[in-house]
Design a protein around this motif. Structure first.
Motif, PDB file in Angstrom:
ATOM      1  N   ASP A  89       0.836  -1.212   0.000  1.00 35.74           N
ATOM      2  CA  ASP A  89       0.000   0.000   0.000  1.00 35.74           C
ATOM      3  C   ASP A  89       0.870   1.261   0.000  1.00 35.74           C
ATOM      4  O   ASP A  89       0.563   2.234  -0.694  1.00 35.74           O
ATOM      5  N   LEU A  92       2.370   1.706  -3.497  1.00 41.14           N
ATOM      6  CA  LEU A  92       1.383   2.205  -4.451  1.00 41.14           C
ATOM      7  C   LEU A  92       1.148   3.702  -4.254  1.00 41.14           C
ATOM      8  O   LEU A  92       0.995   4.451  -5.222  1.00 41.14           O
ATOM      9  N   ASP A  93       1.151   4.126  -2.994  1.00 45.69           N
ATOM     10  CA  ASP A  93       0.960   5.552  -2.705  1.00 45.69           C
ATOM     11  C   ASP A  93       2.129   6.377  -3.230  1.00 45.69           C
ATOM     12  O   ASP A  93       1.931   7.426  -3.849  1.00 45.69           O
ATOM     13  N   ASP A  98      -2.571   2.507  -9.048  1.00 47.25           N
ATOM     14  CA  ASP A  98      -3.521   1.619  -8.385  1.00 47.25           C
ATOM     15  C   ASP A  98      -2.988   0.200  -8.249  1.00 47.25           C
ATOM     16  O   ASP A  98      -3.453  -0.564  -7.399  1.00 47.25           O
ATOM     17  N   ALA A  99      -2.024  -0.167  -9.123  1.00 49.63           N
ATOM     18  CA  ALA A  99      -1.482  -1.520  -9.117  1.00 49.63           C
ATOM     19  C   ALA A  99      -0.084  -1.507  -9.716  1.00 49.63           C
ATOM     20  O   ALA A  99       0.262  -0.619 -10.506  1.00 49.63           O
ATOM     21  N   LYS A 129      -4.381  -5.130  -6.877  1.00 50.84           N
ATOM     22  CA  LYS A 129      -3.263  -4.259  -6.519  1.00 50.84           C
ATOM     23  C   LYS A 129      -1.944  -4.689  -7.169  1.00 50.84           C
ATOM     24  O   LYS A 129      -0.990  -3.909  -7.197  1.00 50.84           O
TER      25      LYS A 129
END
Length: 333
Positions: A89, A92-93, A98-99, A129
């Protein structure tokens, strides 16, 4: 994926953002598609730099790979479910996507059952993801355990393995490479230039200084000066230099071209500090080594096999087991 991939370990550490973006632009313009990063590169700086480039350029054909395992958030550990979910996560940020196309586990975790790691990654794949998974820095038995567990357990099956592999270190050929070929895994080697050794920039009797990786840190990792400054290394470099001169190419291009010729190698990770260095190695795909070149490079760099069991197994390939043991039914030894 493209035959050459762009590794981004230097981004935000040795390579400033403007130069990093110039490398990314040059890589894509040359037809490159696979960009490789990790959460530990620059403590997240590499992912952020790549993320800002992706947001500005919008290259839909680019494949992004990142890794988790060595920088777990507080309260997490290694390749555990808690660690990988939170690490993914966070990646991804930073990347602003998104993936990711490939999510690598950055190394084996002896404290976490591989079933837990695979189950966590499978759940993240179902959420969209990540599109595929791989492993980096594993032994042959570990890779076999991962693949068998994934297939029998109904988990997402890895498609890529990412080991160190170059003319100065061919140790994966003993176990990891045969396992990868048997399992149909793509191999994306890192350190194709042996930490700069295969460019010919280091001298036998002069410790490196200045703005090079070993000049700034001679004891750096597997390519440390005192570790690699051996007769075996210089024998390889002599042949690489001779092949480069015959083709009027650089030693770096020869080293990468050799790696591209190896079985199972799908894409070679290039890591460069500057756009000029990157431009040099991008030309490797246009170099066709002759059979004589490959034979000379192979002979000079061959690590040899331990006598047992590998030498014995090699002997078996040239004769039947019973021929080797003698009288049929005599199974001693």
């Amino acid at each position: 994926m493209s035959r050459l991939a762009l590794g981004t370990m230097t981004f935000g550490v040795e390579t400033p953002e403007a130069d990093a973006h110039a490398q990314l632009d040059a890589f894509v313009e040359a037809g490159g598609t696979l960009i490789d990063t990790a959460d530990v590169y620059g403590d997240g700086a590499s992912e952020r730099i790549l993320g800002r480039w992706l947001a500005d350029r919008r290259h839909d054909h680019v494949l992004v790979a990142t890794k988790g395992r060595f920088a777990p958030p507080p309260g997490s550990r290694g390749a555990s479910r808690r660690s990988l979910v939170r690490s993914l996560d966070a990646s991804l940020d930073r990347l602003g996507v998104d993936a990711v196309d490939v999510y690598f586990v950055h190394g084996w975790d002896e404290d976490t059952p591989v079933e837990e790691t695979l189950d966590a990654l499978s759940a993240e794949a179902r959420k969209g993801k990540l599109h595929s998974i791989g492993w980096s820095n594993v032994t042959g038995w570990q890779l076999a355990r991962i693949m068998t567990t994934a297939r029998l357990g109904g988990y997402v099956v890895p498609t890529v393995v990412q080991p160190q592999y170059n003319l100065l270190d061919r140790s994966i050929e003993v176990e990891v490479l045969p396992c990868a070929l048997e399992e149909g895994l793509a191999i994306t080697p890192w350190s194709p230039l042996g930490g700069g050794w295969l460019t010919g920039k280091y001298a036998r009797d002069e410790r490196p200084t200045g703005a090079t990786r070993l000049g700034e840190d001679p004891d750096r990792g597997v390519e440390a000066y005192d570790t690699r400054n051996t007769e075996a290394t210089w024998r390889v470099l002599e042949v690489v230099s001779a092949v480069a001169k015959r083709h009027d190419r650089t030693m770096a291009q020869v080293a990468v071209a050799w790696l591209l010729s190896r079985p199972g190698v799908a894409s070679v990770l290039l890591g460069a500090r500057t756009p000029v260095q990157l431009s040099d190695v991008l030309a490797s795909t246009s170099l066709s080594l002759t059979e004589a070149d490959l034979a000379a490079l192979g002979q000079a760099s061959a690590p040899g096999l331990p006598a047992y069991p590998y030498g014995m197994l090699e002997a078996f390939s040239a004769m039947t087991v019973w021929d080797h043991l003698g009288t049929a039914g005599d199974t001693a030894g």
